[in-house]
Design a protein around this motif. Structure first.
Motif, PDB file in Angstrom:
ATOM      1  N   THR A 277      19.963  11.136   9.615  1.00  0.00           N
ATOM      2  CA  THR A 277      19.224  11.821  10.672  1.00  0.00           C
ATOM      3  C   THR A 277      17.918  11.121  11.014  1.00  0.00           C
ATOM      4  N   THR A 278      17.461  10.240  10.123  1.00  0.00           N
ATOM      5  CA  THR A 278      16.166   9.574  10.302  1.00  0.00           C
ATOM      6  C   THR A 278      16.245   8.143   9.783  1.00  0.00           C
ATOM      7  N   LYS A 279      15.576   7.237  10.497  1.00  0.00           N
ATOM      8  CA  LYS A 279      15.389   5.882   9.996  1.00  0.00           C
ATOM      9  C   LYS A 279      13.900   5.662   9.748  1.00  0.00           C
ATOM     10  N   ARG A 280      13.591   5.094   8.585  1.00  0.00           N
ATOM     11  CA  ARG A 280      12.199   4.789   8.239  1.00  0.00           C
ATOM     12  C   ARG A 280      12.069   3.314   7.881  1.00  0.00           C
ATOM     13  N   TYR A 281      10.912   2.762   8.164  1.00  0.00           N
ATOM     14  CA  TYR A 281      10.590   1.414   7.725  1.00  0.00           C
ATOM     15  C   TYR A 281       9.599   1.518   6.566  1.00  0.00           C
ATOM     16  N   ILE A 282       9.968   0.909   5.459  1.00  0.00           N
ATOM     17  CA  ILE A 282       9.162   0.908   4.244  1.00  0.00           C
ATOM     18  C   ILE A 282       8.779  -0.544   3.973  1.00  0.00           C
ATOM     19  N   VAL A 283       7.490  -0.861   4.028  1.00  0.00           N
ATOM     20  CA  VAL A 283       7.055  -2.250   3.963  1.00  0.00           C
ATOM     21  C   VAL A 283       6.186  -2.470   2.724  1.00  0.00           C
ATOM     22  N   MET A 284       6.516  -3.505   1.965  1.00  0.00           N
ATOM     23  CA  MET A 284       5.809  -3.827   0.726  1.00  0.00           C
ATOM     24  C   MET A 284       4.845  -4.986   0.962  1.00  0.00           C
ATOM     25  N   TYR A 285       3.567  -4.770   0.591  1.00  0.00           N
ATOM     26  CA  TYR A 285       2.520  -5.764   0.776  1.00  0.00           C
ATOM     27  C   TYR A 285       1.879  -6.115  -0.570  1.00  0.00           C
ATOM     28  N   GLU A 286       1.411  -7.355  -0.673  1.00  0.00           N
ATOM     29  CA  GLU A 286       0.554  -7.762  -1.783  1.00  0.00           C
ATOM     30  C   GLU A 286      -0.725  -8.357  -1.206  1.00  0.00           C
ATOM     31  N   TYR A 287      -1.860  -8.008  -1.806  1.00  0.00           N
ATOM     32  CA  TYR A 287      -3.158  -8.481  -1.333  1.00  0.00           C
ATOM     33  C   TYR A 287      -3.783  -9.355  -2.417  1.00  0.00           C
ATOM     34  N   GLN A 288      -4.470 -10.405  -1.982  1.00  0.00           N
ATOM     35  CA  GLN A 288      -5.029 -11.373  -2.918  1.00  0.00           C
ATOM     36  C   GLN A 288      -6.519 -11.567  -2.680  1.00  0.00           C
ATOM     37  N   SER A 289      -7.190 -12.017  -3.734  1.00  0.00           N
ATOM     38  CA  SER A 289      -8.606 -12.363  -3.625  1.00  0.00           C
ATOM     39  C   SER A 289      -8.734 -13.785  -3.096  1.00  0.00           C
ATOM     40  N   SER A 290      -9.966 -14.251  -2.972  1.00  0.00           N
ATOM     41  CA  SER A 290     -10.205 -15.614  -2.491  1.00  0.00           C
ATOM     42  C   SER A 290      -9.681 -16.660  -3.472  1.00  0.00           C
ATOM     43  N   THR A 291      -9.416 -16.244  -4.711  1.00  0.00           N
ATOM     44  CA  THR A 291      -8.866 -17.173  -5.708  1.00  0.00           C
ATOM     45  C   THR A 291      -7.352 -17.307  -5.601  1.00  0.00           C
ATOM     46  N   GLY A 292      -6.743 -16.473  -4.754  1.00  0.00           N
ATOM     47  CA  GLY A 292      -5.296 -16.499  -4.618  1.00  0.00           C
ATOM     48  C   GLY A 292      -4.575 -15.613  -5.612  1.00  0.00           C
ATOM     49  N   ASN A 293      -5.327 -14.867  -6.420  1.00  0.00           N
ATOM     50  CA  ASN A 293      -4.723 -13.959  -7.392  1.00  0.00           C
ATOM     51  C   ASN A 293      -4.602 -12.556  -6.807  1.00  0.00           C
ATOM     52  N   PRO A 294      -3.518 -11.826  -7.157  1.00  0.00           N
ATOM     53  CA  PRO A 294      -3.328 -10.490  -6.597  1.00  0.00           C
ATOM     54  C   PRO A 294      -4.441  -9.522  -7.001  1.00  0.00           C
ATOM     55  N   THR A 295      -4.815  -8.660  -6.061  1.00  0.00           N
ATOM     56  CA  THR A 295      -5.799  -7.607  -6.330  1.00  0.00           C
ATOM     57  C   THR A 295      -5.156  -6.223  -6.342  1.00  0.00           C
ATOM     58  N   HIS A 296      -4.144  -5.996  -5.491  1.00  0.00           N
ATOM     59  CA  HIS A 296      -3.431  -4.731  -5.450  1.00  0.00           C
ATOM     60  C   HIS A 296      -2.206  -4.889  -4.553  1.00  0.00           C
ATOM     61  N   LEU A 297      -1.318  -3.909  -4.606  1.00  0.00           N
ATOM     62  CA  LEU A 297      -0.116  -3.910  -3.789  1.00  0.00           C
ATOM     63  C   LEU A 297       0.015  -2.541  -3.126  1.00  0.00           C
ATOM     64  N   LEU A 298       0.505  -2.529  -1.899  1.00  0.00           N
ATOM     65  CA  LEU A 298       0.630  -1.271  -1.163  1.00  0.00           C
ATOM     66  C   LEU A 298       2.012  -1.156  -0.531  1.00  0.00           C
ATOM     67  N   ILE A 299       2.400   0.072  -0.287  1.00  0.00           N
ATOM     68  CA  ILE A 299       3.595   0.374   0.495  1.00  0.00           C
ATOM     69  C   ILE A 299       3.126   0.954   1.834  1.00  0.00           C
ATOM     70  N   ASN A 300       3.562   0.314   2.915  1.00  0.00           N
ATOM     71  CA  ASN A 300       3.155   0.730   4.261  1.00  0.00           C
ATOM     72  C   ASN A 300       1.638   0.742   4.433  1.00  0.00           C
ATOM     73  N   GLY A 301       0.958  -0.104   3.665  1.00  0.00           N
ATOM     74  CA  GLY A 301      -0.486  -0.222   3.809  1.00  0.00           C
ATOM     75  C   GLY A 301      -1.258   0.991   3.332  1.00  0.00           C
ATOM     76  N   LYS A 302      -0.637   1.846   2.544  1.00  0.00           N
ATOM     77  CA  LYS A 302      -1.276   3.098   2.128  1.00  0.00           C
ATOM     78  C   LYS A 302      -1.278   3.242   0.607  1.00  0.00           C
ATOM     79  N   ARG A 303      -2.194   4.088   0.131  1.00  0.00           N
ATOM     80  CA  ARG A 303      -2.345   4.350  -1.290  1.00  0.00           C
ATOM     81  C   ARG A 303      -1.727   5.711  -1.642  1.00  0.00           C
ATOM     82  N   LEU A 304      -1.661   5.989  -2.912  1.00  0.00           N
ATOM     83  CA  LEU A 304      -1.081   7.257  -3.358  1.00  0.00           C
ATOM     84  C   LEU A 304      -1.841   8.448  -2.797  1.00  0.00           C
TER      85      LEU A 304
END
Length: 588
Positions: free
Chosen positions: A420-447
């Motif tokens: 009955t519904t289609k949703r898009y679920i998008v996984m992102y990873e964010y990095q610092s200036s060092t290229g190391n991950p800082t956090h990850l989000l789903i659809n750009g949102k937090r819990l």
């Protein structure tokens, strides 16, 4: 006099955050001296393989045997600080463990055996100390009690149960319920066991501490059985021939204590958090590289990957193959024979191995999955080995009357036409200036952001899950069952990613023109209703999700729309703890 502002550099903020971590951990747990990766590897390599017998995980009945039909069961299970020997040559290791008492607590904890349709009531009690035994990071969203204590809450992974019994990350509590999280409701959980027979497991789910509490030992299996179906299928049965293999990786200090990093990959941002934990020793049922003596006959193994982040690509040596009969909580329609199984963190496979077909007296269970998966480092001489089977030369006693039928079990279909519904679920990873991950989000949102996934209870939906990171992510939905039906590569991934990081809208970024690349085959052993689906990096995975009971395609026999609702998240625990988790709010 005019006011003045004091500017504090990010480095100083990081040092202050680190001091806060150590202060909250407290002086009761002494921080060990720094250790290098080379030393951790050397410690694991010092352990002789295959000297410990594979432990039999203790079992608790989740029902009350009686004449006629079994009755509901009532259990009280605590979480204790205790010790556990992971290897013959190690001293006892301090752990957190589930058990009916401190003396009975084990790693993994006791298997709960339930009967389909017979409720199990479990009162969960927290006996953990005021301070954690491992380091953790208050700069990520974390349950931090005001008066000390280790927050815990138990989630039955794969369970179909009311929201109040789901183990929401915000429903945590400390020892003696001294403090509760904002979504805590009750100490006794009711598991109705109305779903079809299958394999589950239970583990801690406290906000921001899941990776730490599971690493400390809060893991255990749960099985729902259907006696009539079990008798019909005639698979290997009984405590000797139907065994759990709960596999996870750990590193240790020289004194046998558990290792977890004290320094993060971006210490000025997150003093302790790192994107993945990988241990140097492979543990099965609580023992490092154990062995199991088997008879030349068929055995059933319920394999659970309880690692924080490590994928397992399992094989058997000397020509033996797996006969796969189930995945997660579901049987397959028919058995699938394969020489290899790829198992994501939290994923379960139910297999039969026929040792009468072995061409040698010793069989190794091996692993060749890169870490991180799929583009990381290949396993070395330690993590490429899991355990050994030693086949006895004598004829099996009793005679092996088990079988693997050509047909197993079918459920509701996974057709997208019902959605009955289609949703898009998008996984992102964010990095610092060092290229190391800082956090990850789903659809750009937090819990803490309002729920955007609000399916109707009883409905079927299609989720187009888009992975814009470099890792494979094990997607886990609480309550729902789901399966992948299509995995398609995204063309011009860089261009699509750039657009998504600006607009965060798959339709606005014309996803249909990007999801046109090559298709990946979905392994036959994953073609059933699951609780974990692997999401390939750079691909769009089409997933059919059912918010009902798939065995008969009927609604839940409880109200799934009430608080504290449910969750969905990546089951790499380090990702889940750092925001790759979202609320799942069912509506009427």
């Amino acid at each position: 006099m005019g006011s003045s502002k004091v500017l504090i550099s990010p480095k100083v903020i990081g040092l202050l955050s680190l001091f806060m971590v150590l202060s909250i951990i407290g002086a009761a747990e002494v921080r060990p001296p720094p250790v290098t990766e080379a030393t951790l590897h050397q410690i694991a390599a010092s352990l002789q393989m295959y000297v410990d017998e594979l432990p039999q995980i203790p079992k608790l009945l989740g029902y009350t045997p009686s004449y006629g039909a079994p009755k509901p069961g009532k259990l009280t299970i605590g979480m204790y600080k205790t010790t556990w020997k992971f290897h013959r040559d190690f001293p006892p290791t301090t752990v957190f463990a589930y058990g009916t008492s401190a003396a009975a607590a084990t790693v993994p904890g006791p298997q709960i055996e339930a009967i389909q349709g017979v409720p199990t009531y479990v009162t969960w009690l927290n006996y953990l100390p005021d301070h954690h035994i491992l380091p953790w990071d208050p700069t990520i969203a974390t349950a931090i009690p005001k008066n000390g204590g280790v927050p815990t809450v138990v989630h039955l992974h794969g369970g179909i149960h009311p929201p109040q019994s789901d183990g929401n990350a915000l429903a945590w509590f400390t020892a003696n319920f001294r403090e509760n999280g904002p979504k805590w409701t009750q100490s006794t959980y009711m598991y109705p066991n109305v779903q079809h027979a299958g394999n589950l497991w239970y583990h801690d789910h406290a906000l921001g501490l899941t990776r730490v509490n599971l690493l400390a030992g809060l893991i255990a299996p749960f099985v729902i059985k259907d006696p009539a179906l079990e008798a019909k299928l005639n698979l290997p049965s009984g405590p000797e021939f139907d065994r759990h293999l709960m596999i996870f990786d750990r590193s240790f200090y020289m004194d046998g204590s558990l290792y977890m990093n004290y320094t993060g990959d971006n210490p000025t941002i997150h003093p302790q958090w790192q994107p993945e934990y990988f241990g140097d020793a492979m543990i099965v049922n609580g023992k490092a590289w154990p062995c199991l003596k088997v008879q030349p006959r068929k055995y059933r193994f319920r394999i659970i990957n309880a690692s924080n982040a490590r994928y397992l690509s399992l094989s058997l040596t000397n020509g033996l193959e797996f006969i796969i009969v189930g995945s997660d909580t579901s049987y397959l329609p028919s058995p699938v024979t394969s020489s290899n199984i790829l198992i994501a963190p939290a994923e379960i496979f139910d297999v039969v191995v026929d040792f009468s077909l072995a061409k040698a007296s010793e069989i190794m269970l091996t692993n060749d999955a890169p870490y991180p998966y799929p583009n990381g480092t290949s396993p070395d001489q330690l993590t490429s080995k899991v355990m050994k089977f030693i086949i006895k030369p004598e004829a099996p006693v009793p005679y092996d009357k088990s079988s693997v039928p050509q047909g197993l079990k079918t459920y509701a279909t996974s057709s997208i036409t019902e959605a009955t519904t289609k949703r898009y679920i998008v996984m992102y990873e964010y990095q610092s200036s060092t290229g190391n991950p800082t956090h990850l989000l789903i659809n750009g949102k937090r819990l803490v952001d309002p729920a955007t996934e609000t399916p109707k209870s009883g409905s079927t939906e299609v989720w187009e899950v888009i992975n814009l990171t470099g890792d494979n992510h094990p997607l886990h939905l609480h309550l729902a069952e789901f399966q992948a039906i299509k995995v398609q590569q995204l063309v011009d991934l860089a261009g699509f990613t750039t657009c998504m990081k600006v607009k965060n809208d798959a339709i606005a970024c014309n996803v249909t023109s990007h999801a046109t690349g090559s298709l990946l085959d979905i392994p036959a052993y994953e073609k059933t209703w699951k609780n974990v689906v692997k999401i390939e990096p750079g691909y769009q995975t089409t997933v059919v999700v059912k918010f009902n009971l798939v065995e008969n395609d009927v609604p839940y026999p409880f109200d799934a729309t009430v608080e504290p609702n449910y969750l969905y998240h990546c089951h790499i625990l380090d990702h889940e703890d750092n925001e790759m988790i979202r609320p799942l709010k069912l509506v009427k």
